[in-house]
Design a protein around this motif. Structure first.
Motif, PDB file in Angstrom:
ATOM      1  N   ALA A 146       1.279   7.063   5.018  1.00 21.62           N
ATOM      2  CA  ALA A 146       0.347   5.974   6.902  1.00 21.62           C
ATOM      3  C   ALA A 146       0.731   5.297   6.990  1.00 21.62           C
ATOM      4  N   CYS A 147       1.315   4.105   6.042  1.00 21.74           N
ATOM      5  CA  CYS A 147       1.503   3.162   6.461  1.00 21.74           C
ATOM      6  C   CYS A 147       2.963   3.024   6.570  1.00 21.74           C
ATOM      7  N   ALA A 148       3.722   4.173   5.854  1.00 13.70           N
ATOM      8  CA  ALA A 148       5.398   4.496   6.259  1.00 13.70           C
ATOM      9  C   ALA A 148       5.695   4.388   8.096  1.00 13.70           C
ATOM     10  N   HIS A 149       4.192   5.226   8.398  1.00 12.68           N
ATOM     11  CA  HIS A 149       3.965   5.033   9.996  1.00 12.68           C
ATOM     12  C   HIS A 149       4.005   4.044  10.741  1.00 12.68           C
ATOM     13  N   GLY A 150       3.273   3.456   9.967  1.00 17.80           N
ATOM     14  CA  GLY A 150       2.883   2.490  10.117  1.00 17.80           C
ATOM     15  C   GLY A 150       3.620   1.086  10.800  1.00 17.80           C
ATOM     16  N   LEU A 151       4.614   1.397   9.577  1.00 20.01           N
ATOM     17  CA  LEU A 151       6.088   0.351   9.526  1.00 20.01           C
ATOM     18  C   LEU A 151       7.130   0.826  10.270  1.00 20.01           C
ATOM     19  N   ALA A 152       7.031   1.858  10.749  1.00 21.37           N
ATOM     20  CA  ALA A 152       8.698   2.197  10.919  1.00 21.37           C
ATOM     21  C   ALA A 152       8.217   2.039  12.642  1.00 21.37           C
ATOM     22  N   SER A 153       6.647   2.037  13.278  1.00 20.95           N
ATOM     23  CA  SER A 153       6.363   1.914  14.141  1.00 20.95           C
ATOM     24  C   SER A 153       6.280   0.618  14.992  1.00 20.95           C
ATOM     25  N   ALA A 154       5.960  -0.459  13.598  1.00 24.65           N
ATOM     26  CA  ALA A 154       6.796  -1.749  13.623  1.00 24.65           C
ATOM     27  C   ALA A 154       8.195  -2.307  14.089  1.00 24.65           C
ATOM     28  N   ASN A 202      10.545   8.097  -2.201  1.00 25.37           N
ATOM     29  CA  ASN A 202      11.481   6.354  -1.976  1.00 25.37           C
ATOM     30  C   ASN A 202      10.943   6.222  -0.729  1.00 25.37           C
ATOM     31  N   GLN A 203      10.385   4.783  -0.495  1.00 29.08           N
ATOM     32  CA  GLN A 203       9.888   4.346   0.015  1.00 29.08           C
ATOM     33  C   GLN A 203      11.259   3.863   0.858  1.00 29.08           C
ATOM     34  N   ALA A 204      11.891   3.924   1.096  1.00 30.23           N
ATOM     35  CA  ALA A 204      13.289   3.066   1.883  1.00 30.23           C
ATOM     36  C   ALA A 204      13.330   4.203   2.717  1.00 30.23           C
ATOM     37  N   TRP A 205      13.361   5.329   2.061  1.00 31.36           N
ATOM     38  CA  TRP A 205      14.041   6.236   2.837  1.00 31.36           C
ATOM     39  C   TRP A 205      12.593   7.305   3.289  1.00 31.36           C
ATOM     40  N   GLU A 206      11.472   6.634   3.075  1.00 28.18           N
ATOM     41  CA  GLU A 206      10.174   6.784   3.818  1.00 28.18           C
ATOM     42  C   GLU A 206      10.630   6.411   5.600  1.00 28.18           C
ATOM     43  N   LEU A 207      11.173   5.117   5.175  1.00 25.32           N
ATOM     44  CA  LEU A 207      11.037   4.310   6.559  1.00 25.32           C
ATOM     45  C   LEU A 207      11.790   4.271   7.763  1.00 25.32           C
ATOM     46  N   ALA A 208      13.242   4.662   6.865  1.00 23.45           N
ATOM     47  CA  ALA A 208      14.078   5.305   7.365  1.00 23.45           C
ATOM     48  C   ALA A 208      14.572   6.450   8.236  1.00 23.45           C
ATOM     49  N   ARG A 209      13.287   7.307   7.425  1.00 27.54           N
ATOM     50  CA  ARG A 209      13.501   8.453   8.127  1.00 27.54           C
ATOM     51  C   ARG A 209      12.137   8.639   9.883  1.00 27.54           C
ATOM     52  N   ARG A 210      12.485   7.838   9.332  1.00 26.58           N
ATOM     53  CA  ARG A 210      11.184   7.471  10.995  1.00 26.58           C
ATOM     54  C   ARG A 210      11.140   6.428  12.428  1.00 26.58           C
ATOM     55  N   ILE A 211      12.553   5.521  11.580  1.00 24.66           N
ATOM     56  CA  ILE A 211      12.462   4.835  12.764  1.00 24.66           C
ATOM     57  C   ILE A 211      13.741   5.096  13.765  1.00 24.66           C
ATOM     58  N   ARG A 212      13.561   4.084  15.056  1.00 26.01           N
ATOM     59  CA  ARG A 212      13.858   5.038  15.760  1.00 26.01           C
ATOM     60  C   ARG A 212      15.955   4.218  15.877  1.00 26.01           C
ATOM     61  N   CYS A 213      16.982   5.070  15.459  1.00 27.38           N
ATOM     62  CA  CYS A 213      18.553   4.889  15.854  1.00 27.38           C
ATOM     63  C   CYS A 213      18.856   6.175  17.223  1.00 27.38           C
ATOM     64  N   GLN A 250       0.785  -1.279   0.184  1.00 36.51           N
ATOM     65  CA  GLN A 250      -0.321   0.057   0.247  1.00 36.51           C
ATOM     66  C   GLN A 250       0.685   1.298   0.177  1.00 36.51           C
ATOM     67  N   LEU A 251       1.629   0.790   0.542  1.00 39.21           N
ATOM     68  CA  LEU A 251       3.189   2.379   0.839  1.00 39.21           C
ATOM     69  C   LEU A 251       2.960   2.567  -0.466  1.00 39.21           C
ATOM     70  N   LYS A 252       4.296   1.363  -1.241  1.00 43.68           N
ATOM     71  CA  LYS A 252       5.095   1.194  -2.358  1.00 43.68           C
ATOM     72  C   LYS A 252       4.281   2.149  -3.563  1.00 43.68           C
ATOM     73  N   TYR A 253       2.871   0.691  -3.610  1.00 45.09           N
ATOM     74  CA  TYR A 253       2.276   0.541  -4.996  1.00 45.09           C
ATOM     75  C   TYR A 253       0.792   1.962  -5.267  1.00 45.09           C
ATOM     76  N   GLN A 254       0.267   2.027  -3.833  1.00 45.52           N
ATOM     77  CA  GLN A 254      -0.623   3.035  -3.505  1.00 45.52           C
ATOM     78  C   GLN A 254      -0.574   4.351  -3.138  1.00 45.52           C
ATOM     79  N   GLY A 255       0.854   4.872  -2.279  1.00 46.05           N
ATOM     80  CA  GLY A 255       1.127   5.872  -1.942  1.00 46.05           C
ATOM     81  C   GLY A 255       0.292   6.309  -0.679  1.00 46.05           C
ATOM     82  N   ARG A 256       0.736   5.620  -0.136  1.00 40.93           N
ATOM     83  CA  ARG A 256      -0.280   5.630   1.348  1.00 40.93           C
ATOM     84  C   ARG A 256       1.136   5.653   2.022  1.00 40.93           C
TER      85      ARG A 256
END
Ligand SMILES: [Zn+2]
Ligand SMILES: [Zn+2]
Length: 249
Positions: A104-112, A145-156, A96-102
């Motif tokens: 919000a899923c980046a927030h959800g996946l990073a939160s997971a 870029n889905q990888a960046w949308e996830l990377a910028r939200r993950i904790r490190c 849904q993030l990659k192909y439908q541009g959602r």
């Protein structure tokens, strides 16, 4: 920007119900407690995985903690950590993030990722955290870029520089998924390069490369090769979803 994002998310999660990214039931969190428990029970870190490429090990490989492929053809990266298998419960949210541009899923996946990955991983020291890049053309057509949308939200840890401008990618028209392994390796050579502005910045660094999906590992291997050619001393992959080898009968 990150502060505003966080405040916005905090306000939204208190006043609006969220659809869980896995079961899609509306409740308080973007990943519901029930699905978080299931993911925790199933996640790849519960299994014996190859330290270098993250694939699940078969019985005879467990002693070495490395798969036969990495023993015989060591890749350029040093370690790989994956949250879950590609065929698992997070695949739909990633699609849904990659192909439908959602987004919000980046927030959800990073939160997971932030909920399920261990403290020992998220507190790892490194110099940079770089997303696997898209070419400029692909970035324009997808819009993000889905990888960046996830990377910028993950904790490190805060001293790690997250940067989407260091590692860049040439545009390439062949469809990787349709190529055989040898052709894929050939096609991927020279696909990635370091932004000339940052060429001197990688000397003796530890770099974490973040990708949403790892399949053959050819892309991450080529990226690690380029990073090391430019001075990086250690390359660690953080991957959301990993395709695993088919179960042998
Ligand atoms: Zn759920
Ligand atoms: Zn391996």
């Amino acid at each position: 920007m990150r502060l505003i994002d966080n405040i916005f998310q905090a306000i939204c999660s208190h006043i609006l119900p969220s659809a869980c990214i896995v079961c899609e039931v509306f409740q308080e969190h973007i990943l519901c407690a029930y699905c978080a428990t299931l993911l925790l029970a199933e996640q790849l870190s519960n299994y014996e995985c190859c330290q270098q490429c993250g694939i699940t090990l078969i019985a005879k490989e467990i002693g070495e903690r490395r798969c036969l492929e990495c023993e015989t053809h060591p890749p350029s990266f040093d370690e790989t950590y994956c949250l879950d298998r590609y065929e698992g419960r997070l695949q739909s949210a990633l699609h849904q993030l990659k192909y439908q541009g959602r987004l919000a899923c980046a927030h959800g996946l990073a939160s997971a990722w932030n909920q399920l990955m261990t403290e020992s991983l998220t507190s790892r020291q490194a110099t940079y955290l770089l997303p696997v890049p898209l070419s400029q053309e692909k970035l324009c057509s997808r819009g993000f870029n889905q990888a960046w949308e996830l990377a910028r939200r993950i904790r490190c840890i805060r001293s790690i520089h997250k940067n989407p401008y260091i590692l860049l990618r040439h545009h390439h028209t062949q469809h990787q998924a349709n190529e055989n392994r040898v052709n894929r390796y050939k096609a991927i050579q020279d696909m990635f390069y370091i932004n000339p502005q940052y060429r001197d910045h990688l000397e003796s660094t530890t770099v974490i490369v973040f990708d949403d999906v790892m399949t053959s590992g050819a892309t991450l291997n080529e990226i690690a090769r380029v990073l090391k050619e430019n001075g990086a001393s250690k390359v660690i992959n953080w991957v959301l979803l990993r395709t695993l080898r088919p179960i042998q009968q």
